[in-house]
Design a protein around this motif. Structure first.
Motif, short mmCIF file in Angstrom:
data_model
loop_
_atom_site.label_atom_id
_atom_site.label_comp_id
_atom_site.label_asym_id
_atom_site.label_seq_id
_atom_site.Cartn_x
_atom_site.Cartn_y
_atom_site.Cartn_z
N LYS A 2 -5.81 -7.04 -7.44
CA LYS A 2 -5.85 -5.40 -7.21
C LYS A 2 -4.45 -4.88 -7.08
CE LYS A 2 -6.14 -4.22 -3.57
NZ LYS A 2 -5.00 -3.28 -2.85
N THR A 3 -3.55 -5.57 -6.25
CA THR A 3 -2.51 -5.04 -6.20
C THR A 3 -1.55 -5.07 -7.47
OG1 THR A 3 -2.54 -5.53 -3.85
CG2 THR A 3 -0.15 -5.39 -4.83
N GLN B 225 -2.64 -2.40 -9.78
CA GLN B 225 -2.04 -1.12 -9.40
C GLN B 225 -0.71 -1.11 -9.85
OE1 GLN B 225 -2.83 -1.30 -5.05
NE2 GLN B 225 -5.05 -0.63 -5.38
N LYS C 65 0.76 -1.24 -0.01
CA LYS C 65 0.00 -0.09 0.14
C LYS C 65 0.84 1.44 0.02
CE LYS C 65 -3.74 -2.13 2.59
NZ LYS C 65 -3.73 -3.38 1.80
N ARG D 129 -9.69 3.19 0.34
CA ARG D 129 -9.87 1.57 0.58
C ARG D 129 -8.78 1.05 1.01
NH1 ARG D 129 -6.96 -3.24 0.11
NH2 ARG D 129 -8.13 -4.92 -0.25
N GLU D 130 -7.52 1.47 0.59
CA GLU D 130 -6.21 0.95 1.49
C GLU D 130 -6.43 1.39 2.99
OE1 GLU D 130 -5.13 -1.21 -0.02
OE2 GLU D 130 -4.96 -0.74 -2.20
N ILE E 234 -8.78 4.56 -4.37
CA ILE E 234 -7.82 3.52 -4.26
C ILE E 234 -7.39 3.70 -2.53
CG2 ILE E 234 -5.69 2.41 -4.56
CD1 ILE E 234 -6.39 2.77 -7.61
N THR F 291 -10.49 -2.68 -6.29
CA THR F 291 -10.45 -2.11 -5.07
C THR F 291 -11.95 -2.00 -4.46
OG1 THR F 291 -8.46 -0.71 -5.58
CG2 THR F 291 -10.00 0.11 -4.20
#
Length: 178
Positions: free
Chosen positions: A130-131, A134, A76, A103-104, A100, A165
């Motif tokens: 998701k990661t 990103q 993150k 959410r993180e 994003i 996300t």
């Protein structure tokens, strides 16, 4: 405490964050914009590889509670640091980055909350994809030399990341309610 290679790799990833972000604040007399993009890409891709490698090693040799907490946190910080740097350079639009980031932060706070009760919350499969999306969005934005039309490429990955996300946030919310 014995040496733990996955945790070491996670801390190594955290140590690369100032390199990925800070390189853009060096004077133009030191590095031009193309050199900055190249070095930021190298550091960022290296960090993304350590993400995959530490996860592989942790699954092979046993996941620890501290690793289950630190690994997603390092991801993150790395991704958001790079994304906000790209926002400041007018490469990324701020809205998807804020989605994003919200959410993180929410999932990280939830992890701390359940962790204080002795519950480990490793990343879900959706969160892992998701990661990666990103990381691909950031990687293609940092490396304009890598694709013919990098704007479309990183924009597509960014919106895929936003969709994943929101999906993973919903999945964690359902788990939290249960």
């Amino acid at each position: 405490m014995p040496f733990n290679l996955p945790i070491f790799l996670t801390w190594l990833r955290v140590a690369t964050i100032p390199l990925v972000v800070g390189i853009f604040y060096l004077p133009e007399s030191w590095l031009d914009v193309h050199e900055k993009n190249l070095w930021a890409t190298i550091f960022f891709v290296g960090a993304a590889i350590t993400d995959w490698l530490d996860g592989y090693l942790a699954r092979k040799h046993g996941i620890t509670r501290s690793g289950a907490f630190l690994d997603p946190l390092a991801d993150k910080i790395l991704v958001l640091g790079a994304m906000f740097t790209l926002v400041s350079r007018d490469v990324f639009w701020v809205v998807p980055v804020l989605i994003i980031a919200a959410r993180e932060i929410g999932v990280s706070l939830y992890r701390v909350f359940v962790g204080s009760k002795g519950v480990s919350m490793p990343a879900s499969k959706t969160a892992k994809v998701k990661t990666v999306s990103q990381q691909l969005a950031v990687g293609f934005a940092l490396a304009p030399f890598a694709v013919v039309d990098q704007t479309w490429t990183f924009t597509i990955f960014m919106w895929i990341a936003v969709a994943l996300t929101l999906l993973s946030a919903a999945q964690y919310a359902v788990k939290a309610v249960r």
